[in-house]
Design an enzyme around this catalytic site. Structure first.
Site, short mmCIF file in Angstrom:
data_model
loop_
_atom_site.label_atom_id
_atom_site.label_comp_id
_atom_site.label_asym_id
_atom_site.label_seq_id
_atom_site.Cartn_x
_atom_site.Cartn_y
_atom_site.Cartn_z
N ASP A 71 0.90 -1.02 0.04
CA ASP A 71 0.03 0.05 0.12
C ASP A 71 0.84 1.40 -0.02
OD1 ASP A 71 -2.55 1.53 0.59
OD2 ASP A 71 -1.29 2.02 2.38
N GLU A 143 -2.26 -5.58 -3.50
CA GLU A 143 -0.97 -4.77 -2.65
C GLU A 143 -0.12 -5.63 -1.83
OE1 GLU A 143 -3.60 -0.71 -1.20
OE2 GLU A 143 -3.68 -2.70 0.12
#
Length: 257
Positions: A71, A143
Site C-alpha cells: 500500500d 497490494e
C-alpha cells in the site's frame, strides 16, 4: 479394537504441509509472466495467503504485513507519477486523483486484469462465498503482491510494475474529475452507504442559482452552488471528498460504530 488390531488413521497434514500443497496445486507461472517479474516461491506464497486460509491451518502467516508495505509503495509511486505528469496542478487536485487511481475498485480491476483470483489461498468460508472475486480481497492481495515485489526487488522495479499495470488509470486521471463518482467510491471504501443529494434553487429563471447539499449517513458533509443542479451537486461532492479526507471517521459514526 477387536483381536488387538488397531484401525489405521490417515494423518492430517500439518499447517505448513497443507499450505505448500495448496500453493503447489496452481501453476503460478502465468501470473508471474503478467507481473513481469520473478518471485521466490516462499514470498509469493505468503503474498497470496488470505487470513482465512491461515486461520484454518494452524494460524499460518498471512499476507497482511506485505499488504501494508505494498500500500505504501503503491501510494508513493502513484503520487510521484501524478506530481511529474501535472506540474501545475495543486495538491487539492492531485490528492483525489491519486485516491481514484489506488482505490479498492481500481486495485480489484487490476487484479482481474492479471487474473489473480485463481491464485488466492482462501479458507473454506471465503471459497464458498465467492471470495476469489470479492473486491476487498482482490484489492488487498494486489497490494500484498506489490509488497512482495518490493521486498525482493526494491523500489524501482516495483514502481515499474505499478506504472505499467496502472497505466490506463493514470492516463484517465488527467480527465476532468467526476466528483460524485469519487465521493461514492470513497464512501464505499469506508463502508458507508450511497451519498444522498438535496438541491434548492433561487432567483429568476434567467439567473437561477442552485444550491446542493450532499448527505452521508443522513448528515450534510458538503455544500455546492452552480448555475445548474449538476454543477451544484458536483461542487458539493467535491467539498465532501475533502471533508472525508480529514474526517474519515464520520462514516463509521453514521453506521453507529
Amino acid at each position: 479394537m477387536s483381536r488387538g488390531t488397531k484401525r489405521s488413521r490417515k494423518r492430517r497434514p500439518s499447517g505448513p504441509e497443507a499450505w505448500e500443497a495448496a500453493f503447489d496445486a496452481v501453476d503460478h507461472a502465468p501470473l508471474l509472466e503478467r507481473l513481469g517479474v520473478e518471485l521466490e516461491p516462499d514470498i509469493l506464497k505468503l503474498a497470496l495467503t488470505h487470513r482465512s486460509f491461515a486461520n484454518e491451518h494452524d494460524n499460518l502467516p498471512n499476507n497482511e504485513r506485505l499488504e501494508f508495505v505494498g500500500d505504501a509503495v503503491l501510494g508513493l509511486s502513484v503520487a510521484n507519477e501524478l506530481f511529474e505528469r501535472f506540474p501545475s496542478r495543486p495538491e487539492s487536485d492531485l490528492s483525489p486523483m491519486r485516491s481514484r487511481v489506488v482505490s479498492r475498485y481500481a486495485l480489484a480491476d487490476v487484479a482481474r486484469e492479471i487474473d489473480l483470483g485463481p491464485h488466492l489461498l482462501l479458507g473454506k468460508g471465503e471459497e464458498t462465498t465467492g471470495g476469489r472475486d470479492k473486491e476487498s480481497i482482490l484489492a488487498d492481495t494486489t497490494e500484498a503482491v506489490l509488497g512482495a515485489i518490493y521486498r525482493q526487488h526494491g523500489f524501482e522495479t516495483t514502481r515499474g510494475v505499478i506504472l505499467r499495470m496502472f497505466a490506463p488509470k493514470l492516463d484517465a486521471a488527467q480527465r476532468s474529475q467526476d466528483w460524485k463518482t469519487v465521493l461514492q467510491e470513497r464512501v464505499a471504501e469506508l463502508g458507508g452507504g450511497q451519498p444522498e443529494y438535496q438541491a434548492t434553487v433561487e432567483g429568476p429563471e434567467h439567473e437561477q442559482v442552485f444550491t446542493a447539499h450532499v448527505l452521508i449517513g443522513g448528515s450534510p458533509r458538503g455544500t455546492g452552488r452552480g448555475q445548474n443542479k449538476k454543477t451544484a451537486e458536483q461542487n458539493a461532492a467535491r467539498e465532501a471528498v475533502f471533508y472525508l479526507r480529514d474526517h474519515p471517521e464520520v462514516v463509521a459514526l453514521a453506521r453507529g460504530e
